[in-house]
Design an enzyme around this catalytic site. Sequence first.
Site, PDB file in Angstrom:
ATOM      1  CG  HIS A  49      -1.690  -1.827  -7.467  1.00 38.35           C
ATOM      2  ND1 HIS A  49      -0.912  -1.668  -6.401  1.00 38.35           N
ATOM      3  CD2 HIS A  49      -0.814  -2.527  -8.279  1.00 38.35           C
ATOM      4  CE1 HIS A  49       0.300  -2.427  -6.618  1.00 38.35           C
ATOM      5  NE2 HIS A  49       0.220  -2.989  -8.289  1.00 38.35           N
ATOM      6  CG  ASP A  65      -2.002  -1.283   1.126  1.00 37.91           C
ATOM      7  OD1 ASP A  65      -2.149  -1.535   0.440  1.00 37.91           O
ATOM      8  OD2 ASP A  65      -1.978  -1.648   2.578  1.00 37.91           O
TER       9      ASP A  65
HETATM   10  P1  GDP Z   1      -0.113   0.556  -3.783  1.00 40.28           P
HETATM   11  O1  GDP Z   1      -0.681  -0.995  -3.880  1.00 40.28           O
HETATM   12  O2  GDP Z   1       1.124   0.110  -3.133  1.00 40.28           O
HETATM   13  O3  GDP Z   1      -0.536   0.688  -5.238  1.00 40.28           O
HETATM   14  O4  GDP Z   1      -1.309   1.390  -2.958  1.00 40.28           O
HETATM   15  P2  GDP Z   1      -2.733   1.651  -2.829  1.00 40.28           P
HETATM   16  O5  GDP Z   1      -3.501   1.918  -4.121  1.00 40.28           O
HETATM   17  O6  GDP Z   1      -3.053   0.553  -1.834  1.00 40.28           O
HETATM   18  O7  GDP Z   1      -2.280   3.167  -1.598  1.00 40.28           O
HETATM   19  C1  GDP Z   1      -2.103   3.999  -2.084  1.00 40.28           C
HETATM   20  C2  GDP Z   1      -3.638   5.182  -2.265  1.00 40.28           C
HETATM   21  O8  GDP Z   1      -2.617   6.519  -1.465  1.00 40.28           O
HETATM   22  C3  GDP Z   1      -4.099   5.142  -3.039  1.00 40.28           C
HETATM   23  O9  GDP Z   1      -5.586   5.487  -2.978  1.00 40.28           O
HETATM   24  C4  GDP Z   1      -3.821   6.067  -3.628  1.00 40.28           C
HETATM   25  O10 GDP Z   1      -4.464   6.883  -4.585  1.00 40.28           O
HETATM   26  C5  GDP Z   1      -3.429   7.133  -2.969  1.00 40.28           C
HETATM   27  N1  GDP Z   1      -1.789   7.833  -3.207  1.00 40.28           N
HETATM   28  C6  GDP Z   1      -0.815   7.489  -4.191  1.00 40.28           C
HETATM   29  N2  GDP Z   1       0.169   8.501  -3.372  1.00 40.28           N
HETATM   30  C7  GDP Z   1      -0.662   9.303  -3.217  1.00 40.28           C
HETATM   31  C8  GDP Z   1      -0.056  10.664  -2.732  1.00 40.28           C
HETATM   32  O11 GDP Z   1       0.883  11.123  -2.744  1.00 40.28           O
HETATM   33  N3  GDP Z   1      -1.156  11.103  -1.707  1.00 40.28           N
HETATM   34  C9  GDP Z   1      -2.252  11.241  -1.920  1.00 40.28           C
HETATM   35  N4  GDP Z   1      -3.191  12.061  -1.156  1.00 40.28           N
HETATM   36  N5  GDP Z   1      -2.476  10.578  -2.277  1.00 40.28           N
HETATM   37  C10 GDP Z   1      -1.701   9.438  -2.621  1.00 40.28           C
END
Ligand code: GDP
Length: 425
Positions: free
Chosen positions: A41, A13
Amino acid sequence: MANCAIVGVNWGDEGKGRMVDLVAEHYDVVARYQGGNNAGHTVINEYGKFALHLLPSGIFRPDVLSVLGNGVVIDPEALCAEMDALTSAGVSITPENLCISDRAVLVFPYHRDLDALEEARLKDACYGSTKRGIAPVYSDKYQKKTIMAGELLYPAYLKEHLRGILEWKNLTLTKVYGAKPYALDELLDWLETYGGRLRPFIRDTGAVLRAATAADKRILFEAQLGALRDIDYGIFPYTSSSSPLASYAPVGCGMPEAKVDTVIGVAKAYSTCVGEGPFVTEWFGEDAEKLREAGGEYGAATGRPRRVGPLDLVATRYGAKVQGASCIALTKLDILSYMESIPVCTRYEIDGRETTEFPFPALLSHAKPVYETLPGWQCDVSGVRRFADLPQNAQRYVKYIENAVGCPIRYISVGAERQAIIEEV
Ligand code: GDP
């Protein structure tokens, strides 16, 4: 041409999907190499907001070939649902832009059942599984009792193979758990409904990737979860059942001889964890609520509230090391903007002794975090696109992390949208 892996250095995440979505335009192929639909993701782009569980995050780029490698475990029903959600939003998915390894293993409904039954048996001692059948299907793989996607192309072979496996599976379901058995025809019908739709996408992904490499195409390997969930190097037994490490990427895609040239280790500006197991910097109560709300920390696959806390630099340094990270993408810096001061965990105290090394898993439950506190910046940074334009204290926070992790920070993400990024810090 250079290959690259985008991997998590923490518990998952970290925002890997968002990073893949950002850089995929520089690559011709995006390949998933492990895991199943147990994590998700989140990607926000011109098509809308999507939780991708199986499809590679490059699927939104029309010229990118998306690959689901042999290391991935595929629930055909879940994959069809995901493909339907994207196609109805206008994303084109064809055998020209998606291929599925003939050696990827299929997740059956009985794997999901066994996952849930075992978690229920364990009660309070459960692993916090997402109950998508991932641990049962990987165990079956290593017992050599699973069906590969390629068998969908040979129905008579598949039927006999499944008949033998099911006889054994039904024994476990009925005699160990007292659950209902499955009928062969029922599973064959299910396979025809969902697996049948996947047939046109099934290929030898090794051949596809070798041809792409020979044609000087660039490959981006996309991981699920993070280093601390790695089956060998993570916080065992609170790990996943596969390897989210960059070094596994070529093996899990069909091209074990390939070299990964660049590893982008994705780290969040604070720490989060889904599921059970030691989480040294965990916050509880009001502090946790505030951070969870600010960061929208709820699981993409399950909606479960994530455990949250200050950045654990001991774990992050270890994660970056085992990933072999060439650089770090630091995400969600914008979320910390509300904090007056920001603690970071620089070392652990275990049984009266301090350490900066990540310990053997059994010792983690005794570890207490030792914090340094850095001043916050308390203003919105989501519109910033150049490092020099960040407030001094935000720059200081980033540089502190870079120093402590011992790996250059190349990207800083300040928002969920594709463009909310500071590059070449
Ligand atoms: P992944 O599994 O590593 O891709 O991560 P997730 O998708 O589960 O979690 C990342 C969450 O944070 C998602 O809802 C993204 O849209 C959000 N996100 C990613 N980078 C940023 C950021 O820099 N700022 C904010 N506010 N949200 C982000």
